[in-house]
Design a protein around this motif. Structure first.
Motif, PDB file in Angstrom:
ATOM      1  N   VAL A   1      81.017 100.937  37.601  1.00  0.00           N
ATOM      2  CA  VAL A   1      80.598  99.786  36.888  1.00  0.00           C
ATOM      3  C   VAL A   1      81.126  98.497  37.742  1.00  0.00           C
ATOM      4  N   GLY A   2      79.991  97.809  38.294  1.00  0.00           N
ATOM      5  CA  GLY A   2      80.150  96.519  38.986  1.00  0.00           C
ATOM      6  C   GLY A   2      80.088  95.198  37.898  1.00  0.00           C
ATOM      7  N   LEU A   3      80.864  94.446  37.942  1.00  0.00           N
ATOM      8  CA  LEU A   3      80.643  93.348  37.225  1.00  0.00           C
ATOM      9  C   LEU A   3      80.995  91.843  37.945  1.00  0.00           C
ATOM     10  N   LEU A   4      80.326  90.857  37.456  1.00  0.00           N
ATOM     11  CA  LEU A   4      80.632  89.783  38.273  1.00  0.00           C
ATOM     12  C   LEU A   4      80.905  88.474  37.171  1.00  0.00           C
ATOM     13  N   LEU A   5      81.894  87.860  37.607  1.00  0.00           N
ATOM     14  CA  LEU A   5      82.378  86.713  36.867  1.00  0.00           C
ATOM     15  C   LEU A   5      82.521  85.378  37.875  1.00  0.00           C
TER      16      LEU A   5
ATOM     17  N   ILE B   1      79.975  94.251  22.769  1.00  0.00           N
ATOM     18  CA  ILE B   1      80.849  94.431  23.776  1.00  0.00           C
ATOM     19  C   ILE B   1      80.070  95.289  24.784  1.00  0.00           C
ATOM     20  N   VAL B   2      79.487  96.684  24.150  1.00  0.00           N
ATOM     21  CA  VAL B   2      78.741  97.342  25.266  1.00  0.00           C
ATOM     22  C   VAL B   2      77.328  96.746  25.721  1.00  0.00           C
TER      23      VAL B   2
ATOM     24  N   ARG C   1      74.218  94.523  29.984  1.00  0.00           N
ATOM     25  CA  ARG C   1      73.582  93.350  30.504  1.00  0.00           C
ATOM     26  C   ARG C   1      74.039  92.691  31.810  1.00  0.00           C
ATOM     27  N   SER C   2      75.278  92.915  32.118  1.00  0.00           N
ATOM     28  CA  SER C   2      75.940  92.320  33.170  1.00  0.00           C
ATOM     29  C   SER C   2      76.057  93.136  34.468  1.00  0.00           C
ATOM     30  N   LEU C   3      75.940  94.172  34.115  1.00  0.00           N
ATOM     31  CA  LEU C   3      76.110  95.412  35.283  1.00  0.00           C
ATOM     32  C   LEU C   3      75.474  94.736  36.756  1.00  0.00           C
ATOM     33  N   SER C   4      76.212  94.596  37.726  1.00  0.00           N
ATOM     34  CA  SER C   4      75.859  94.159  38.995  1.00  0.00           C
ATOM     35  C   SER C   4      76.109  95.450  40.094  1.00  0.00           C
ATOM     36  N   PRO C   5      75.072  96.068  40.192  1.00  0.00           N
ATOM     37  CA  PRO C   5      75.223  97.273  41.241  1.00  0.00           C
ATOM     38  C   PRO C   5      75.847  96.681  42.657  1.00  0.00           C
ATOM     39  N   TYR C   6      76.525  97.470  43.323  1.00  0.00           N
ATOM     40  CA  TYR C   6      77.107  97.033  44.746  1.00  0.00           C
ATOM     41  C   TYR C   6      76.092  97.409  45.616  1.00  0.00           C
TER      42      TYR C   6
END
Length: 292
Positions: free
Chosen positions: A45-49, A174-175, A180-185
């Protein structure tokens, strides 16, 4: 002659492959999981904030809590002493980055990430040592570090210690947010990643038959000076290698230099006819990028 970075790159590849095998074993073990209520398993899982980006090996979202699972595929005798983590190699203590801090950082990120959707959601996690031959010789009681064989029971414990279940709509929200927010490396070019001067690379188009580097452009095809084979599309593999190794953008001059092409007209024609790349304009300059 062996490049000065050869041993380091070789070892890094070995570690990466070992990590992938460990993650595969972890996901295989998770097939045994049967939690009560709703739950969803995400892997890699890649996430960005804002500018804060994290990578989680495995994330289990249930209607009671979110569980961050970090896998480490390290064999041998492992020691955790307060903030230090090291492995004993031939009787010598070799230090490594402590995975506990990676776990706590990712838990802190996820709490912030879910703040506007479900601020009361409990976020917890554990570090799982996936190597069959690993031995945790010393482990502080506060560190949630376990062997793979005990992972399922630990997940059940974390789940049962979670809060009162949220309703199905909130769980799905939440799921959906995570999906929607997955940000692949995105791996940077390898020369940049390993700090290798692109000038150290052996340039030229590789022969698909014998592997010789330095095929010559002969009329409308490429010809190998070693085995004599011809191939009209041999340059396509070289273009892909350029994007993987050197830069994320390629100009006609870059192509000429990397593939040893004398004619800018020929280089431009070959680039413009290759469907896996797309051209862009930057003022009067034209460059190409690899299509995702």
């Amino acid at each position: 002659m062996e490049h000065e970075q050869f041993m380091f790159v070789n070892e890094d590849i070995r570690r990466s492959e070992a990590g992938e095998r460990g993650e595969d074993r972890l996901l295989g073990k998770l097939e045994e999981l049967r939690l009560e209520g709703n739950y969803h398993i995400f892997s890699n899982v890649g996430l960005l904030l804002d500018e804060w980006k994290i990578q989680i090996d495995c994330l289990i979202v249930s209607d009671r809590c979110c569980m961050v699972i970090e896998s480490k595929n390290m064999n041998g005798n492992l020691y955790f002493k307060d903030e230090e983590f090291y492995k004993e190699i031939d009787g010598i203590e070799t230090p490594f980055p402590n995975p506990y801090f990676q776990l706590t950082r990712n838990i802190r990120f996820l709490k912030e990430f879910l703040r506007n959707v479900c601020p009361t959601m409990k976020v917890t996690g554990a570090i799982i040592m996936t190597a069959k031959s690993s031995r945790i010789r010393e482990k502080p009681s506060s560190y949630p570090i376990f062997k793979l064989e005990s992972m399922i029971e630990r997940i059940y414990q974390m789940h049962s210690n979670g809060l009162r279940p949220i309703n199905c709509a909130k769980f799905e929200e939440i799921v959906s947010l995570i999906e929607r927010s997955l940000s692949p490396y995105v791996m940077p070019p390898l020369c940049e990643y390993y700090r290798i001067d692109p000038g150290d690379l052996v340039r030229g188009v590789e022969c698909p038959n014998c592997g010789f580097l330095g095929m010559q452009r002969h009329y409308s095809t490429w010809k190998c000076g070693k085995c004599g084979v011809t191939d009209r599309g041999a340059h396509k593999a070289a273009i892909r290698e350029y994007f993987l190794l050197v830069k994320s953008r390629m100009t006609v001059k870059d192509f000429q230099h990397f593939c040893l092409v004398d004619s800018p007209y020929t280089a431009s024609r070959l680039l413009n006819s290759f469907t896996n790349i797309e051209g862009h304009e930057n003022g009067r300059k034209r460059y190409f990028v690899w299509k995702e």
